[in-house]
Design a protein around this motif. Structure first.
Motif, PDB file in Angstrom:
ATOM      1  N   LYS A 118       0.815  -1.219   0.000  1.00 20.05           N
ATOM      2  CA  LYS A 118       0.000   0.000   0.000  1.00 20.05           C
ATOM      3  C   LYS A 118       0.849   1.270   0.000  1.00 20.05           C
ATOM      4  CE  LYS A 118      -4.136  -2.039   2.044  1.00 20.05           C
ATOM      5  NZ  LYS A 118      -5.167  -1.945   3.102  1.00 20.05           N
ATOM      6  N   ILE A 119       1.818   1.295  -0.908  1.00 19.28           N
ATOM      7  CA  ILE A 119       2.650   2.481  -1.064  1.00 19.28           C
ATOM      8  C   ILE A 119       2.936   2.716  -2.551  1.00 19.28           C
ATOM      9  CG2 ILE A 119       3.789   2.330   1.190  1.00 19.28           C
ATOM     10  CD1 ILE A 119       6.221   1.171  -0.264  1.00 19.28           C
ATOM     11  N   ILE A 120       3.341   3.945  -2.856  1.00 17.81           N
ATOM     12  CA  ILE A 120       3.841   4.301  -4.185  1.00 17.81           C
ATOM     13  C   ILE A 120       5.231   4.885  -3.983  1.00 17.81           C
ATOM     14  CG2 ILE A 120       3.592   5.840  -6.171  1.00 17.81           C
ATOM     15  CD1 ILE A 120       0.605   5.786  -5.776  1.00 17.81           C
ATOM     16  N   ARG A 121       6.186   4.397  -4.751  1.00 15.34           N
ATOM     17  CA  ARG A 121       7.546   4.939  -4.704  1.00 15.34           C
ATOM     18  C   ARG A 121       7.834   5.624  -6.035  1.00 15.34           C
ATOM     19  NH1 ARG A 121      10.550   3.005  -0.452  1.00 15.34           N
ATOM     20  NH2 ARG A 121       9.758   1.130   0.591  1.00 15.34           N
ATOM     21  N   LEU A 122       8.043   6.934  -5.996  1.00 13.34           N
ATOM     22  CA  LEU A 122       8.387   7.673  -7.203  1.00 13.34           C
ATOM     23  C   LEU A 122       9.849   7.421  -7.548  1.00 13.34           C
ATOM     24  CD1 LEU A 122       7.775   9.759  -9.429  1.00 13.34           C
ATOM     25  CD2 LEU A 122       8.422  11.545  -7.800  1.00 13.34           C
ATOM     26  N   ASN A 123      10.077   6.945  -8.764  1.00 10.43           N
ATOM     27  CA  ASN A 123      11.433   6.706  -9.238  1.00 10.43           C
ATOM     28  C   ASN A 123      12.181   8.035  -9.308  1.00 10.43           C
ATOM     29  OD1 ASN A 123      13.769   6.171 -10.824  1.00 10.43           O
ATOM     30  ND2 ASN A 123      12.738   4.440 -11.779  1.00 10.43           N
ATOM     31  N   PRO A 124      13.345   8.147  -8.664  1.00 12.67           N
ATOM     32  CA  PRO A 124      14.083   9.424  -8.686  1.00 12.67           C
ATOM     33  C   PRO A 124      14.437   9.893 -10.092  1.00 12.67           C
ATOM     34  CG  PRO A 124      15.445   7.648  -7.797  1.00 12.67           C
ATOM     35  CD  PRO A 124      14.046   7.133  -7.869  1.00 12.67           C
ATOM     36  N   GLU A 125      14.527   8.963 -11.054  1.00  8.96           N
ATOM     37  CA  GLU A 125      14.818   9.347 -12.433  1.00  8.96           C
ATOM     38  C   GLU A 125      13.674  10.137 -13.049  1.00  8.96           C
ATOM     39  OE1 GLU A 125      15.768   5.899 -14.663  1.00  8.96           O
ATOM     40  OE2 GLU A 125      17.632   5.468 -13.571  1.00  8.96           O
ATOM     41  N   ASN A 126      12.481   9.972 -12.502  1.00  8.13           N
ATOM     42  CA  ASN A 126      11.305  10.655 -13.034  1.00  8.13           C
ATOM     43  C   ASN A 126      10.888  11.849 -12.181  1.00  8.13           C
ATOM     44  OD1 ASN A 126      11.111   8.683 -15.070  1.00  8.13           O
ATOM     45  ND2 ASN A 126       9.976   7.325 -13.701  1.00  8.13           N
ATOM     46  N   SER A 127      11.675  12.139 -11.149  1.00  3.22           N
ATOM     47  CA  SER A 127      11.377  13.258 -10.262  1.00  3.22           C
ATOM     48  C   SER A 127      12.157  14.475 -10.705  1.00  3.22           C
ATOM     49  CB  SER A 127      11.747  12.894  -8.823  1.00  3.22           C
ATOM     50  OG  SER A 127      11.680  14.023  -7.987  1.00  3.22           O
ATOM     51  N   LYS A 128      11.513  15.633 -10.716  1.00  2.00           N
ATOM     52  CA  LYS A 128      12.186  16.864 -11.102  1.00  2.00           C
ATOM     53  C   LYS A 128      13.351  17.177 -10.179  1.00  2.00           C
ATOM     54  CE  LYS A 128      11.410  21.816 -11.844  1.00  2.00           C
ATOM     55  NZ  LYS A 128      10.416  22.927 -11.802  1.00  2.00           N
ATOM     56  N   THR A 129      13.185  16.828  -8.891  1.00  2.00           N
ATOM     57  CA  THR A 129      14.233  17.110  -7.908  1.00  2.00           C
ATOM     58  C   THR A 129      15.307  16.033  -7.875  1.00  2.00           C
ATOM     59  OG1 THR A 129      12.986  15.985  -6.156  1.00  2.00           O
ATOM     60  CG2 THR A 129      12.577  18.347  -6.468  1.00  2.00           C
ATOM     61  N   GLY A 130      15.077  14.932  -8.590  1.00  2.92           N
ATOM     62  CA  GLY A 130      16.043  13.838  -8.583  1.00  2.92           C
ATOM     63  C   GLY A 130      15.992  13.012  -7.317  1.00  2.92           C
ATOM     64  N   GLU A 131      14.942  13.163  -6.541  1.00  2.00           N
ATOM     65  CA  GLU A 131      14.796  12.442  -5.286  1.00  2.00           C
ATOM     66  C   GLU A 131      13.554  11.572  -5.316  1.00  2.00           C
ATOM     67  OE1 GLU A 131      14.679  15.362  -2.243  1.00  2.00           O
ATOM     68  OE2 GLU A 131      16.798  15.920  -2.426  1.00  2.00           O
ATOM     69  N   SER A 132      13.639  10.424  -4.676  1.00  2.00           N
ATOM     70  CA  SER A 132      12.499   9.528  -4.589  1.00  2.00           C
ATOM     71  C   SER A 132      11.497  10.052  -3.567  1.00  2.00           C
ATOM     72  CB  SER A 132      12.957   8.122  -4.187  1.00  2.00           C
ATOM     73  OG  SER A 132      11.859   7.258  -4.050  1.00  2.00           O
ATOM     74  N   ARG A 133      10.229   9.707  -3.760  1.00  2.00           N
ATOM     75  CA  ARG A 133       9.196  10.076  -2.791  1.00  2.00           C
ATOM     76  C   ARG A 133       8.299   8.870  -2.556  1.00  2.00           C
ATOM     77  NH1 ARG A 133       8.577  14.590  -5.926  1.00  2.00           N
ATOM     78  NH2 ARG A 133       6.401  14.277  -6.452  1.00  2.00           N
ATOM     79  N   ILE A 134       7.670   8.860  -1.412  1.00  2.00           N
ATOM     80  CA  ILE A 134       6.771   7.758  -1.057  1.00  2.00           C
ATOM     81  C   ILE A 134       5.385   8.312  -0.742  1.00  2.00           C
ATOM     82  CG2 ILE A 134       6.252   5.963   0.636  1.00  2.00           C
ATOM     83  CD1 ILE A 134       9.183   5.455   0.952  1.00  2.00           C
ATOM     84  N   LEU A 135       4.374   7.668  -1.290  1.00  2.00           N
ATOM     85  CA  LEU A 135       2.993   7.962  -0.954  1.00  2.00           C
ATOM     86  C   LEU A 135       2.378   6.722  -0.321  1.00  2.00           C
ATOM     87  CD1 LEU A 135       1.478   9.851  -4.034  1.00  2.00           C
ATOM     88  CD2 LEU A 135       2.070  10.812  -1.811  1.00  2.00           C
ATOM     89  N   VAL A 136       1.639   6.916   0.733  1.00  2.00           N
ATOM     90  CA  VAL A 136       0.919   5.809   1.358  1.00  2.00           C
ATOM     91  C   VAL A 136      -0.460   5.708   0.723  1.00  2.00           C
ATOM     92  CG1 VAL A 136      -0.046   4.909   3.494  1.00  2.00           C
ATOM     93  CG2 VAL A 136       2.163   6.085   3.528  1.00  2.00           C
ATOM     94  N   LEU A 137      -0.815   4.520   0.288  1.00  2.00           N
ATOM     95  CA  LEU A 137      -2.109   4.321  -0.356  1.00  2.00           C
ATOM     96  C   LEU A 137      -3.191   4.150   0.704  1.00  2.00           C
ATOM     97  CD1 LEU A 137      -1.139   1.895  -3.263  1.00  2.00           C
ATOM     98  CD2 LEU A 137      -1.631   4.339  -3.391  1.00  2.00           C
TER      99      LEU A 137
END
Length: 264
Positions: A127-146
């Motif tokens: 139940k999470i989403i991990r943003l790939n840092p390659e696709n982030s404008k800031t170059g950092e990964s992010r996590i969202l809880v579903l």
């Protein structure tokens, strides 16, 4: 980032790194302002330039770190969506964009971050989403809880997934690219012509703050790195001011009522 450096290369590209000083940056700022660029844009460009110089050229090519004077920014963002307004816009969007826009409104993510989201980034069992840092404008990964409506949205997208299509949001199994015409038509039909897609990001951040979410948590959700950008989105609307004055009046009236009577 590359788009922010195009003007830098055009104006300063012929200069040697050792010859770039504070006055050189001021010259660049004046040139860009004369071209009609906003203070905020110039600040973003100079921020990248300064970071590049200080991380790459110092101390090998320049004797000290470059200090850049930041221009004042008054371009406060005011084009927000209220919840009922974005609901109306979604009703006029083609089906492939409806959940895409709902996701943007919930999370405040950037367009490219949403378009590039793949199922490998969404371990639903956790139940999470991990943003790939390659696709982030800031170059950092992010996590969202579903949870809540976001979890329901992802489950719905799972049911609408296509074989051999890695993307959570797609158009008949293909990567979603330019949808400006569909967006413009929907906003016009809903009576909100001229609102840009990025308004969803601003609205998401403002709504989180209105709901009482701590600003650091809101920033971690939306992916904002600096408070200067964050503050430009947190605009106080007339209703907020009206509520603040009403609450203050109630407090004062209660304080007066609670005062002990003068028995003298």
């Amino acid at each position: 980032m590359q788009s922010n450096l195009k003007a830098v290369k055009r104006i300063l590209g012929h200069r040697k790194v050792v010859n770039i000083k504070e006055e050189t940056i001021q010259f660049y700022q004046n040139q860009r302002l004369q071209e009609g660029v906003s203070n905020a844009t110039v600040n973003r460009e100079c921020q990248l330039l300064g970071q590049s110089l200080n991380s790459i050229a110092y101390p090998k090519y320049i004797p000290r770190r470059i200090k850049i004077r930041k221009l004042s920014e008054t371009n406060i963002r005011t084009d927000f969506f209220e919840p009922d307004e974005i609901k109306a816009v979604i009703g006029f969007l083609p089906e492939y964009l409806q959940d895409y826009v709902r996701f943007a409104h919930i999370t405040g993510w950037r367009r490219n971050e949403i378009s590039s989201l793949q199922w490998e980034d969404v371990p639903i069992q956790h139940k999470i989403i991990r943003l790939n840092p390659e696709n982030s404008k800031t170059g950092e990964s992010r996590i969202l809880v579903l949870t809540g409506e976001l979890l329901e949205l992802i489950k719905r997208r799972e049911q609408m997934s296509h074989v051999n299509c890695p993307y959570v949001f797609h158009r008949r199994g293909e990567f979603i690219r330019d949808f400006r015409k569909a967006w413009a038509k929907a906003t016009e039909s809903a009576g909100h012509s001229g609102r840009v897609f990025h308004s969803l990001r601003r609205s998401s951040v403002r709504d989180m703050i209105r709901a009482g979410v701590h600003e650091r948590v809101a920033m971690s959700v939306s992916g904002h790195r600096t408070r200067s950008i964050f503050d430009r989105y947190n605009i106080t609307a007339e209703d907020d001011i009206r509520q603040a004055l009403a609450q203050t009046q109630m407090y004062r009236e209660k304080a007066i009522c609670e005062q002990p009577n003068d028995t003298k």
